[in-house]
Scaffold this active site. Structure first.
Site, PDB file in Angstrom:
ATOM      1  CG  MET A 197     -10.479 -43.695  13.310  1.00  0.00           C
ATOM      2  SD  MET A 197     -10.276 -43.694  11.534  1.00  0.00           S
ATOM      3  CE  MET A 197      -9.090 -42.370  11.318  1.00  0.00           C
ATOM      4  CG  ASP A 224     -20.798 -41.858   5.767  1.00  0.00           C
ATOM      5  OD1 ASP A 224     -19.892 -42.655   6.084  1.00  0.00           O
ATOM      6  OD2 ASP A 224     -22.002 -42.155   5.770  1.00  0.00           O
ATOM      7  CD  GLN A 252     -13.131 -42.356  22.282  1.00  0.00           C
ATOM      8  OE1 GLN A 252     -12.667 -43.403  21.838  1.00  0.00           O
ATOM      9  NE2 GLN A 252     -14.092 -41.685  21.677  1.00  0.00           N
ATOM     10  CB  CYS A 299     -16.529 -48.880  21.215  1.00  0.00           C
ATOM     11  SG  CYS A 299     -15.661 -50.316  20.539  1.00  0.00           S
TER      12      CYS A 299
HETATM   13  C1  LIG Z   1     -10.456 -48.323  12.331  1.00  0.00           C
HETATM   14  C2  LIG Z   1     -11.418 -47.490  13.134  1.00  0.00           C
HETATM   15  C3  LIG Z   1     -11.239 -47.358  14.489  1.00  0.00           C
HETATM   16  C4  LIG Z   1     -12.121 -46.573  15.236  1.00  0.00           C
HETATM   17  N1  LIG Z   1     -11.877 -46.397  16.571  1.00  0.00           N
HETATM   18  C5  LIG Z   1     -12.645 -45.535  17.289  1.00  0.00           C
HETATM   19  C6  LIG Z   1     -12.322 -45.232  18.633  1.00  0.00           C
HETATM   20  O1  LIG Z   1     -11.322 -45.712  19.205  1.00  0.00           O
HETATM   21  N2  LIG Z   1     -13.148 -44.393  19.305  1.00  0.00           N
HETATM   22  C7  LIG Z   1     -14.250 -43.818  18.712  1.00  0.00           C
HETATM   23  O2  LIG Z   1     -14.968 -43.055  19.353  1.00  0.00           O
HETATM   24  N3  LIG Z   1     -14.555 -44.064  17.419  1.00  0.00           N
HETATM   25  C8  LIG Z   1     -13.774 -44.898  16.695  1.00  0.00           C
HETATM   26  N4  LIG Z   1     -14.049 -45.102  15.372  1.00  0.00           N
HETATM   27  C9  LIG Z   1     -15.185 -44.394  14.738  1.00  0.00           C
HETATM   28  C10 LIG Z   1     -14.694 -43.080  14.100  1.00  0.00           C
HETATM   29  O3  LIG Z   1     -14.202 -42.189  15.069  1.00  0.00           O
HETATM   30  C11 LIG Z   1     -15.813 -42.398  13.287  1.00  0.00           C
HETATM   31  O4  LIG Z   1     -16.847 -42.017  14.152  1.00  0.00           O
HETATM   32  C12 LIG Z   1     -16.368 -43.300  12.195  1.00  0.00           C
HETATM   33  O5  LIG Z   1     -15.334 -43.944  11.486  1.00  0.00           O
HETATM   34  C13 LIG Z   1     -17.238 -42.527  11.202  1.00  0.00           C
HETATM   35  O6  LIG Z   1     -16.500 -41.510  10.589  1.00  0.00           O
HETATM   36  P1  LIG Z   1     -15.847 -41.643   9.096  1.00  0.00           P
HETATM   37  O7  LIG Z   1     -16.963 -41.990   8.145  1.00  0.00           O
HETATM   38  O8  LIG Z   1     -15.261 -40.266   8.858  1.00  0.00           O
HETATM   39  O9  LIG Z   1     -14.812 -42.723   9.160  1.00  0.00           O
HETATM   40  C14 LIG Z   1     -13.205 -45.912  14.615  1.00  0.00           C
HETATM   41  C15 LIG Z   1     -13.384 -46.076  13.239  1.00  0.00           C
HETATM   42  C16 LIG Z   1     -12.516 -46.843  12.495  1.00  0.00           C
HETATM   43  C17 LIG Z   1     -12.723 -46.963  11.004  1.00  0.00           C
END
Ligand SMILES: Cc1cc2nc3c(=O)[nH]c(=O)nc-3n(C[C@H](O)[C@H](O)[C@H](O)COP(=O)(O)O)c2cc1C
Length: 382
Positions: free
Chosen positions: A56, A241, A109, A139
């Site tokens: 993230m 999720d 990454q 992204c």
């Molecule tokens: C603040 C934020 C930053 C994120 N940055 C990245 C990132 O740098 N690279 C990536 O592949 N996914 C990124 N994501 C996506 C997350 O890795 C993940 O796939 C997405 O939040 C869904 O999962 P969750 O419901 O558990 O949050 C980001 C998500 C959030 C909320």
């Protein structure tokens, strides 16, 4: 040919037999309990649990990743790192390559649109001591997609495959890819592109089954994760999720994914990780404050006090919310000017946290950080 060899290698180390996978995908109720403590592999890298901490941007600093490992994540990931920034030796970008001994296994990454630049970045990541190079094809942010990187690559499968191929050939580490379902709502592009990326050399695929257009709205559709897992013979990680142990178990049992990835649920809440692993309950106020204090101190060490002061503000709400502390307390912390004042206020609110923090600091492994031949300011964070 190379892709075929990689596929064959990946087939040699399945952590669930095809039969078990089939029965799981057949919703066999007796198999609904997948053991999250089982180890599995990406290429030659052993991952000790089926729980992965999500990358993230603006969150996944080293302190977050080390914390994730302590709370049960078997694999942690850096935030997305610009291959152009690495290639230009940008100091702040190089700072993302700081790796601590207790983070392993760790994926770093990278994102970018040009295969040779991505290959060069991957070599730098390998030299820095990462275990896996992850490529970002997910992204959705315009600043990134307009350069041809991130989720945009899903629309250009030939370029995406060329990137994976160039990276896989440049390094000896396994290469993984993280992607969304596609750009437009309802898109199924990931099912076309995913197998091509495996053919090009990806040893694992992570799917966040929302479209780029959706950003974080709606729901992650893990029926697509199940379809993808059917199509490829490399481990698939389900992202999106996963907020509870029940959800993790259901997604693992019904998709055939090898692991689940947790992102937002772990922000300021590492206890979500241990709960998903089936260990531990809700933290006491003292534990919350002690973890936040440790996080603050580690982040200062990593980013320097100036950068850390602003960076940390969003974490106060994440740690202190969820009914743990009254709402005005967070507002008060955000407005304080120095981290010393933040520390004083936190300890005043939960005095017993000092002892918990001392114990946590004693238990942390010291040293072992990989020091690269980089300008000293990166290590001081200044
Ligand atoms: C603040 C934020 C930053 C994120 N940055 C990245 C990132 O740098 N690279 C990536 O592949 N996914 C990124 N994501 C996506 C997350 O890795 C993940 O796939 C997405 O939040 C869904 O999962 P969750 O419901 O558990 O949050 C980001 C998500 C959030 C909320």
């Amino acid at each position: 040919m190379r892709g075929a060899m990689r596929l064959a290698k990946a087939r040699m180390v399945p952590s669930l037999s095809a039969d078990v996978k089939r029965r799981i995908r057949g919703y066999d109720s007796a198999l609904m309990q997948v053991d999250l403590h089982e180890s599995w592999r990406i290429g030659g890298v052993e991952i000790p649990s089926r729980l992965v901490l999500a990358p993230m941007a603006g969150v996944s600093v080293q302190a977050f990743r080390r914390q994730g490992r302590r709370f049960g994540a078997g694999l942690v990931c850096s935030e997305m790192v610009s291959c152009a920034g690495l290639s230009h030796q940008n100091e702040r970008t190089l700072g993302y390559l700081r790796i601590a001994a207790d983070e392993h296994p760790l994926a770093v990454q990278i994102f970018g649109a040009e295969p040779p630049v991505m290959a060069e970045a991957a070599r730098m990541v390998e030299d820095a001591g990462a275990d896996i190079v992850d490529i970002n094809f997910g992204c959705p942010v315009r600043k990134v997609t307009k350069t041809g990187a991130g989720a945009h690559c899903l629309e250009e499968p030939a370029r995406a495959s060329a990137i994976v191929d160039a990276v896989a050939n440049a390094i000896s580490l396994p290469v993984s890819v993280k992607m969304r379902r596609g750009l437009a709502n309802g898109s199924r592009t990931c099912l076309d592109v995913g197998p091509q990326l495996v053919e090009a050399g990806a040893a694992s695929l992570t799917l966040h089954p929302r479209s780029a257009k959706q950003m974080y709205t709606g729901e992650a559709d893990h029926t697509l994760t199940a379809e993808l897992a059917e199509l490829v013979d490399v481990p698939v990680i389900a992202s999106g999720d996963i907020t509870s142990r029940a959800k993790a178990q259901t997604v693992l049992a019904t998709t055939g994914a090898e692991a689940v990835m947790v992102g937002r649920a772990a922000q300021g809440n590492p206890w979500a990780l241990s709960q998903i692993m089936g260990e531990g309950g809700e933290p006491s106020r003292e534990e919350v404050v002690a973890e936040l204090m440790l996080f603050i101190r580690e982040t200062v060490r990593e980013l320097g006090e100036h950068r850390a002061t602003g960076f940390l503000k969003k974490f106060y709400g994440w740690y202190l919310g969820r009914g743990r502390f009254p709402r005005p307390f967070k507002q008060e912390l955000v407005q304080l000017e120095t981290l010393d004042e933040v520390e004083q206020r936190l300890f005043a609110a939960a005095p017993g946290a000092r002892f918990v923090l001392e114990r946590l600091e004693d238990e942390l492994p010291q040293g072992g950080e990989v020091l690269l031949d980089l300008p000293i300011s990166i290590y001081g964070g200044g």
